[in-house]
Design a protein around this motif. Structure first.
Motif, PDB file in Angstrom:
ATOM      1  N   LEU A  12       2.385  -4.436 -12.582  1.00  0.00           N
ATOM      2  CA  LEU A  12       3.438  -4.565 -11.573  1.00  0.00           C
ATOM      3  C   LEU A  12       3.230  -3.580 -10.433  1.00  0.00           C
ATOM      4  CD1 LEU A  12       6.590  -5.073 -13.832  1.00  0.00           C
ATOM      5  CD2 LEU A  12       5.415  -6.784 -12.427  1.00  0.00           C
ATOM      6  N   LEU A  13       2.785  -2.388 -10.744  1.00  0.00           N
ATOM      7  CA  LEU A  13       2.502  -1.419  -9.679  1.00  0.00           C
ATOM      8  C   LEU A  13       1.336  -1.880  -8.817  1.00  0.00           C
ATOM      9  CD1 LEU A  13       3.009   1.981 -11.534  1.00  0.00           C
ATOM     10  CD2 LEU A  13       4.463   0.982  -9.772  1.00  0.00           C
ATOM     11  N   GLY A  14       0.316  -2.431  -9.450  1.00  0.00           N
ATOM     12  CA  GLY A  14      -0.825  -2.949  -8.690  1.00  0.00           C
ATOM     13  C   GLY A  14      -0.424  -4.113  -7.795  1.00  0.00           C
ATOM     14  N   LEU A  15       0.400  -4.999  -8.314  1.00  0.00           N
ATOM     15  CA  LEU A  15       0.861  -6.126  -7.500  1.00  0.00           C
ATOM     16  C   LEU A  15       1.815  -5.678  -6.393  1.00  0.00           C
ATOM     17  CD1 LEU A  15       1.456  -8.799 -10.279  1.00  0.00           C
ATOM     18  CD2 LEU A  15      -0.328  -8.814  -8.516  1.00  0.00           C
ATOM     19  N   GLY A  16       2.375  -4.486  -6.554  1.00  0.00           N
ATOM     20  CA  GLY A  16       3.291  -3.970  -5.542  1.00  0.00           C
ATOM     21  C   GLY A  16       2.631  -3.748  -4.199  1.00  0.00           C
ATOM     22  N   PHE A  17       1.307  -3.563  -4.190  1.00  0.00           N
ATOM     23  CA  PHE A  17       0.608  -3.410  -2.919  1.00  0.00           C
ATOM     24  C   PHE A  17       0.529  -4.742  -2.170  1.00  0.00           C
ATOM     25  CE2 PHE A  17      -1.019   0.282  -5.268  1.00  0.00           C
ATOM     26  CZ  PHE A  17      -0.692   1.280  -4.353  1.00  0.00           C
TER      27      PHE A  17
END
Length: 89
Positions: A12-17
């Motif tokens: 989810l953090l990676g997709l946040g970019f």
């Protein structure tokens, strides 16, 4: 279970970019982990408020029962003591 949640959080953090909405989802996961004691393992060490309430309710019911029936048990114990005392003479 914890490993899966950490992997989900990293994804989810990676997709946040790509989209900031995924960071919101990651924040919800972090809040859930902290709020529920990391999957339920943290609540064992701290104690549970509902467990204490259940214990307190049980203790209060037991105290009421003891106060209500103390005189009946006391009479029975006195009779048994007298019988035992008479048998030992």
């Amino acid at each position: 279970m914890l490993v899966l949640l950490i992997i989900l959080l990293m994804a989810l953090l990676g997709l946040g970019f790509l989209n900031a909405l995924w960071w919101v989802a990651a924040a919800v996961v972090v809040f859930g982990l902290l709020h529920h004691g990391r999957g339920g393992t943290g609540s064992r060490g701290r104690g549970n408020a509902s467990d204490y309430r259940d214990y307190r309710d049980y203790r209060d019911r037991q105290d009421r029962w003891d106060r209500r029936y103390r005189h009946q048990r006391r009479g029975r114990w006195n009779r048994q003591d007298r019988r035992d005392h008479e048998h030992h003479r």
